[in-house]
Design a protein around this motif. Structure first.
Motif, mmCIF file in Angstrom:
data_model
loop_
_atom_site.group_PDB
_atom_site.id
_atom_site.type_symbol
_atom_site.label_atom_id
_atom_site.label_comp_id
_atom_site.label_asym_id
_atom_site.label_seq_id
_atom_site.Cartn_x
_atom_site.Cartn_y
_atom_site.Cartn_z
ATOM 1 N N ASP A 89 3.074 88.338 43.301
ATOM 2 C CA ASP A 89 3.176 86.921 43.646
ATOM 3 C C ASP A 89 3.036 86.054 42.399
ATOM 4 O O ASP A 89 2.625 86.527 41.340
ATOM 5 C CB ASP A 89 2.164 86.525 44.745
ATOM 6 C CG ASP A 89 0.722 86.520 44.258
ATOM 7 O OD1 ASP A 89 0.512 86.491 43.032
ATOM 8 O OD2 ASP A 89 -0.173 86.554 45.118
ATOM 9 N N ALA A 90 3.412 84.786 42.540
ATOM 10 C CA ALA A 90 3.509 83.909 41.382
ATOM 11 C C ALA A 90 2.161 83.722 40.694
ATOM 12 O O ALA A 90 2.086 83.670 39.463
ATOM 13 C CB ALA A 90 4.066 82.552 41.828
ATOM 14 N N GLY A 91 1.086 83.629 41.476
ATOM 15 C CA GLY A 91 -0.226 83.398 40.889
ATOM 16 C C GLY A 91 -0.652 84.529 39.965
ATOM 17 O O GLY A 91 -1.034 84.298 38.821
ATOM 18 N N HIS A 92 -0.554 85.763 40.465
ATOM 19 C CA HIS A 92 -0.896 86.906 39.622
ATOM 20 C C HIS A 92 0.048 87.003 38.434
ATOM 21 O O HIS A 92 -0.368 87.333 37.331
ATOM 22 C CB HIS A 92 -0.830 88.197 40.449
ATOM 23 C CG HIS A 92 -2.036 88.413 41.310
ATOM 24 N ND1 HIS A 92 -2.034 88.141 42.651
ATOM 25 C CD2 HIS A 92 -3.277 88.840 40.999
ATOM 26 C CE1 HIS A 92 -3.231 88.420 43.141
ATOM 27 N NE2 HIS A 92 -4.010 88.833 42.160
ATOM 28 N N GLY A 93 1.325 86.738 38.682
ATOM 29 C CA GLY A 93 2.313 86.801 37.597
ATOM 30 C C GLY A 93 1.948 85.855 36.473
ATOM 31 O O GLY A 93 1.946 86.243 35.297
ATOM 32 N N GLN A 94 1.608 84.610 36.842
ATOM 33 C CA GLN A 94 1.212 83.639 35.821
ATOM 34 C C GLN A 94 -0.007 84.123 35.055
ATOM 35 O O GLN A 94 -0.066 84.025 33.820
ATOM 36 C CB GLN A 94 0.900 82.289 36.479
ATOM 37 C CG GLN A 94 2.122 81.556 37.008
ATOM 38 C CD GLN A 94 2.941 80.933 35.898
ATOM 39 O OE1 GLN A 94 2.474 80.765 34.792
ATOM 40 N NE2 GLN A 94 4.180 80.592 36.211
#
Lengths: 155, 211
Positions: free
Chosen positions: A102-107
């Motif tokens: 997901d975007a949060g972990h990716g960031q």
């Protein structure tokens, strides 16, 4: 400065803690003040402290110039490579959102990887610049020696 | 209290700057420059810019002092006395005028005060960055992946390309120092010269580097 017992002992005692603090600053930069730039400088300062007390030649054996010089480019490659990786995953350059499920972990991962690249380059540049400056003194003295021997040959 | 501390720190900075400009012993100047950086870091802490203060303390007070000292090894301890003292008058006047102009502009009532929430700099982008840091960077699980340090997210994510440029600048500086002062000169001389010169060169370079 190798003859000063206090300096020698304290430098050896402090060096591991300086490195540990650098790693803390590096990987804790997402929660507190710090990040790659500061961590790289602190990491390099441990080696520079060692070189100041024990001599540049001994420090060169711990951090070989070839490794340090390779690391200068490696850090930039890690940073730029993260951008390429996110492009290969179908996003824009340096868009970390696609690096994880997901975007949060990716960031979060992206920021950690990129900061690591920054730290590697900064530490390597600082160590290399110090070694180059400190080694320069030897070069100058050698050159004076060569100059005097050439003068002898002229006579 | 904060105002008094700020004034004291700024007075220290002014005295240090004056001393750095006047003193000719370069070793003392290097040390004073390190103290100047440390005081600047304290000012940054008072301005709530902890990340900048950290960098200033590590880079300005730490590494820069060491690099200046290692550069001092290659040159004289003392700066040459100025031949014509009047020649420095022109730059002095210029600097004083510029400083006075800068102070004058801060007195303009249209300039926002320090920490003014309505300052133009806080009107655009900054609120979005602050609001989105948790929402976008922390996505739907704020407790799990939330990144509290907005400076880090701004630096590495919102302005990732900008920071890549900064890293390339440092890379270029390192490569530049290597090309200008790097080991190539030593290696070339060690490869080429006659055996007698080589041994004398290698011996003294080892001695010099160890000193």
């Amino acid at each position: 400065m190798i003859e000063h017992v206090v300096l020698r002992v304290i430098a050896k005692l402090l060096a591991p803690f300086i490195v540990l603090f650098a790693l803390y600053v590096q990987f804790h930069g997402d929660f507190g003040p710090g990040g790659g730039f500061q961590a790289g400088v602190i990491f390099a300062s441990a080696f520079i402290l060692y070189a100041l007390i024990y001599g540049v030649e001994n420090a060169r054996q711990i951090a070989p110039p070839a490794v340090a010089q390779a690391a200068i480019g490696l850090g930039v490659l890690i940073y730029a490579g993260t951008g390429v990786a996110s492009m290969l995953l179908g996003g824009k350059y340096l868009d970390y959102s696609l690096l994880a499920h997901d975007a949060g972990h990716g960031q979060h991962y992206g920021i950690l990887i990129v900061e690591f690249g920054v730290g590697v380059t900064v530490a390597a540049v600082m160590i290399t610049v110090f070694f180059t400056f400190a080694g320069r003194r030897g070069v100058l003295e050698a050159r004076e020696d060569v100059a005097t021997t050439e003068d002898d040959e002229d006579r | 209290m904060i105002t008094a501390t700020n004034l004291a720190l700024l007075a220290f900075l002014a005295v240090l700057a004056w001393a750095i400009a006047r003193i000719r012993n370069l070793f003392v100047v290097t040390m004073l420059a390190g103290i100047y950086s440390l005081l600047t870091a304290t000012v940054f802490v008072l301005l709530d810019a902890v990340d900048v203060a950290f960098t200033e303390a590590a880079v300005g007070a730490g590494i820069t002092t060491v690099l200046f000292l290692s550069a001092l090894l290659l040159t004289d301890r003392e700066a040459k006395p100025r031949k014509n003292r009047l020649a420095s008058l022109g730059p002095m006047v210029l600097v004083v005028l510029l400083g006075a102009a800068l102070v004058y502009t801060t007195l303009d009532p249209r300039m926002p005060h320090y920490g003014d929430a309505k300052a133009p700099a806080h009107g655009r982008l900054a609120p979005e960055f602050l609001a989105d840091t948790v929402k976008q960077v922390g996505a739907d699980k704020p407790t799990a992946t939330h990144i509290p340090n907005v400076v880090t997210t701004t630096l590495a994510s919102y302005r990732g390309f900008d920071t890549l440029g900064e890293v390339v600048v440092i890379f270029t500086a390192g490569v530049g120092v290597l090309i200008l002062l790097g080991g190539n000169a030593t290696r070339r001389r060690r490869r080429n010269p006659a055996p007698r010169e080589e041994s004398s060169g290698a011996g003294s370079s080892g001695k010099g580097a160890g000193a």
